[in-house]
Design an enzyme around this catalytic site. Sequence first.
Site, PDB file in Angstrom:
ATOM      1  CB  ALA A 145      -0.897  -0.006   1.226  1.00 33.82           C
ATOM      2  CG  LEU A 185       4.065   3.043  -5.718  1.00 32.44           C
ATOM      3  CD1 LEU A 185       5.413   2.363  -5.631  1.00 32.44           C
ATOM      4  CD2 LEU A 185       3.492   2.841  -7.103  1.00 32.44           C
ATOM      5  CE  LYS A 208       1.305  -2.003   5.706  1.00 30.02           C
ATOM      6  NZ  LYS A 208       1.492  -1.411   4.389  1.00 30.02           N
ATOM      7  CB  SER A 237       0.097   5.043   8.823  1.00 27.06           C
ATOM      8  OG  SER A 237       0.773   6.250   8.542  1.00 27.06           O
ATOM      9  CG  ASN A 255       3.975   9.242   8.582  1.00 30.70           C
ATOM     10  OD1 ASN A 255       4.864   9.591   9.349  1.00 30.70           O
ATOM     11  ND2 ASN A 255       4.174   8.372   7.614  1.00 30.70           N
ATOM     12  CB  THR A 256      -2.631   9.250  10.808  1.00 33.48           C
ATOM     13  OG1 THR A 256      -2.546   9.391   9.393  1.00 33.48           O
ATOM     14  CG2 THR A 256      -3.981   9.748  11.292  1.00 33.48           C
ATOM     15  CG  PHE A 311      -3.377   8.080   5.775  1.00 37.35           C
ATOM     16  CD1 PHE A 311      -2.377   7.178   5.473  1.00 37.35           C
ATOM     17  CD2 PHE A 311      -4.215   7.797   6.853  1.00 37.35           C
ATOM     18  CE1 PHE A 311      -2.197   6.008   6.218  1.00 37.35           C
ATOM     19  CE2 PHE A 311      -4.051   6.635   7.607  1.00 37.35           C
ATOM     20  CZ  PHE A 311      -3.036   5.748   7.288  1.00 37.35           C
ATOM     21  CG  ASN A 318       6.224   7.643   4.052  1.00 33.37           C
ATOM     22  OD1 ASN A 318       5.126   8.142   4.340  1.00 33.37           O
ATOM     23  ND2 ASN A 318       6.498   6.363   4.271  1.00 33.37           N
ATOM     24  NE  ARG A 319       8.148  15.458   7.696  1.00 33.34           N
ATOM     25  CZ  ARG A 319       9.478  15.507   7.675  1.00 33.34           C
ATOM     26  NH1 ARG A 319      10.181  14.486   8.144  1.00 33.34           N
ATOM     27  NH2 ARG A 319      10.103  16.559   7.185  1.00 33.34           N
ATOM     28  CG  MET A 320       3.910   9.920   2.009  1.00 33.59           C
ATOM     29  SD  MET A 320       4.917  11.125   1.158  1.00 33.59           S
ATOM     30  CE  MET A 320       3.884  11.506  -0.231  1.00 33.59           C
ATOM     31  CB  THR A 329       5.678  -4.479   9.734  1.00 32.98           C
ATOM     32  OG1 THR A 329       6.902  -4.037   9.094  1.00 32.98           O
ATOM     33  CG2 THR A 329       5.936  -5.699  10.559  1.00 32.98           C
ATOM     34  CG  ASN A 330       2.567   0.902   7.865  1.00 33.78           C
ATOM     35  OD1 ASN A 330       3.297   1.613   7.172  1.00 33.78           O
ATOM     36  ND2 ASN A 330       1.256   1.016   7.856  1.00 33.78           N
ATOM     37  CB  THR A 331       7.199   2.770   7.580  1.00 35.65           C
ATOM     38  OG1 THR A 331       6.106   3.529   8.115  1.00 35.65           O
ATOM     39  CG2 THR A 331       7.067   2.714   6.069  1.00 35.65           C
ATOM     40  CE  LYS A 360       0.341   7.857   0.022  1.00 39.64           C
ATOM     41  NZ  LYS A 360       0.318   7.191   1.315  1.00 39.64           N
TER      42      LYS A 360
HETATM   43  C1  LIG Z   1       6.178   6.665   0.482  1.00 39.44           C
HETATM   44  C2  LIG Z   1       5.447   5.560   1.206  1.00 39.44           C
HETATM   45  C3  LIG Z   1       4.084   5.680   1.445  1.00 39.44           C
HETATM   46  C4  LIG Z   1       3.405   4.665   2.119  1.00 39.44           C
HETATM   47  N1  LIG Z   1       2.057   4.790   2.328  1.00 39.44           N
HETATM   48  C5  LIG Z   1       1.389   3.780   2.928  1.00 39.44           C
HETATM   49  C6  LIG Z   1      -0.013   3.855   3.076  1.00 39.44           C
HETATM   50  O1  LIG Z   1      -0.674   4.800   2.645  1.00 39.44           O
HETATM   51  N2  LIG Z   1      -0.645   2.829   3.735  1.00 39.44           N
HETATM   52  C7  LIG Z   1       0.034   1.741   4.205  1.00 39.44           C
HETATM   53  O2  LIG Z   1      -0.586   0.833   4.766  1.00 39.44           O
HETATM   54  N3  LIG Z   1       1.376   1.641   4.038  1.00 39.44           N
HETATM   55  C8  LIG Z   1       2.041   2.622   3.419  1.00 39.44           C
HETATM   56  N4  LIG Z   1       3.398   2.507   3.243  1.00 39.44           N
HETATM   57  C9  LIG Z   1       4.110   1.333   3.804  1.00 39.44           C
HETATM   58  C10 LIG Z   1       4.323   0.225   2.779  1.00 39.44           C
HETATM   59  O3  LIG Z   1       3.084  -0.293   2.344  1.00 39.44           O
HETATM   60  C11 LIG Z   1       5.155  -0.905   3.398  1.00 39.44           C
HETATM   61  O4  LIG Z   1       4.446  -1.466   4.470  1.00 39.44           O
HETATM   62  C12 LIG Z   1       6.519  -0.426   3.893  1.00 39.44           C
HETATM   63  O5  LIG Z   1       7.046   0.542   3.008  1.00 39.44           O
HETATM   64  C13 LIG Z   1       7.517  -1.575   4.031  1.00 39.44           C
HETATM   65  O6  LIG Z   1       7.765  -2.192   2.800  1.00 39.44           O
HETATM   66  P1  LIG Z   1       9.061  -1.869   1.872  1.00 39.44           P
HETATM   67  O7  LIG Z   1      10.260  -1.926   2.763  1.00 39.44           O
HETATM   68  O8  LIG Z   1       9.032  -2.918   0.797  1.00 39.44           O
HETATM   69  O9  LIG Z   1       8.847  -0.499   1.329  1.00 39.44           O
HETATM   70  C14 LIG Z   1       4.103   3.508   2.566  1.00 39.44           C
HETATM   71  C15 LIG Z   1       5.467   3.392   2.303  1.00 39.44           C
HETATM   72  C16 LIG Z   1       6.146   4.398   1.633  1.00 39.44           C
HETATM   73  C17 LIG Z   1       7.617   4.237   1.363  1.00 39.44           C
END
Ligand SMILES: Cc1cc2nc3c(=O)[nH]c(=O)nc-3n(C[C@H](O)[C@H](O)[C@H](O)COP(=O)(O)O)c2cc1C
Length: 364
Positions: free
Chosen positions: A66, A68, A221, A179, A181-182, A119, A115-117, A249-251, A70
């Site tokens: 998720a 990339l 997630k 996430s 960032n929220t 959402f 990233n700290r986009m 996992t997430n970030t 959105k």
């Molecule tokens: C720029 C960016 C934006 C992301 N936005 C979301 C998001 O909107 N929702 C979400 O569940 N994860 C988001 N992620 C997290 C990724 O889905 C993934 O869980 C995380 O990047 C770890 O995988 P990777 O090391 O392969 O990037 C984002 C990651 C990046 C780098």
Amino acid sequence: MYRLFRPLLFSLDPERSHDLTLGLLHCAYRVPGLRTLNRSLHTRHTPSLPVEVMGLHLRNPVGLAAGLDKNASCVAPLGDLGFGFLELGTVTPRAQPGNPKKRMYRIETHEALINRMGFNNVGLETFLGNLARASRVCPLGINIGKNRDTPAEHALDDYMLGLRTVYPVADYVAVNVSSPNTPGLRALQEQETLAALLAALKSEQDGLARAYGRYVPIALKIAPDLADEDIHAIARLLLTHRIDAVIATNTTISRPGLENDVTAQQSGGLSGKPLRALATHVIRELYRELAGRIPIIGVGGISSADDAWEKILAGADLVQIYTALIYRGPAAVRHIVAGIDSRMRTLGATSFAEARAMHAGSVR
Ligand SMILES: Cc1cc2nc3c(=O)[nH]c(=O)nc-3n(C[C@H](O)[C@H](O)[C@H](O)COP(=O)(O)O)c2cc1C
């Protein structure tokens, strides 16, 4: 070919190069013949490695994570890169701009991103419009979240609205409570709050399945920044509430191995190589408790077949990538699928569960 484009993309601000690439892909698909070219470059060279997870039949176990796409604005071009499935979103009920820019950073020496986009997305209504116009080449997960200005006590309403709205068009729904960032979002992973959220989601899913005559699985997630006992407690809640899958996992908000890197001190979630071991640890701890009863989608720092295989042996049934796509380009997808395929053949295993059992036997 990506090697030729990468220096140009990396000369731009990371978010600009992301927007430019998605914009170009979107436009390119209006030019006759370019879709055929993309498919012949990628999909055709990706080995077939069919798997069935959450009742979904996937052509291979490697998905797009998720964040990339959105807004569901690039569904066909991304699907044609050879992925087994795509996870779109995170989409929130109402459109929102996200955090102020600059909000995405590359740490090139570590193949990582921060990233700290927050959402940034077009909201449910426009998202559904985009999706309706898209051609679907593989199963689609839709990742839902809450708006930043929705107070914590109403978070459940946002998830319920998200689930109800995307249910008819999703192959699975991912519930993002992780996430960084929220503000306040990750507190939804705390036991009592999570139990209430999962119970409400499950009961809504039961009703929707009856109404639409179609069962759409739900995946939760989670973050990599959880203590082991919290991971185990979450796993038990998933079993209690009959949730269909978990995405780990997430970030991360931690900075493993990056303590001395200046860019790494930026706030936000870290992805890519430095996240790999942490995410694998979470998968292993989940699997210890779940023992195959609920599938695990492994994500975090996968950039090669070895990395994907590590996640599979730790307990993952599917894997996802994001950051590797930025550093390695679209060929990463087929390299990872081909590498998993060849490891399965070498072992003579017919499923990942069998591969795990064989591996456990050989290291005993
Ligand atoms: C720029 C960016 C934006 C992301 N936005 C979301 C998001 O909107 N929702 C979400 O569940 N994860 C988001 N992620 C997290 C990724 O889905 C993934 O869980 C995380 O990047 C770890 O995988 P990777 O090391 O392969 O990037 C984002 C990651 C990046 C780098």
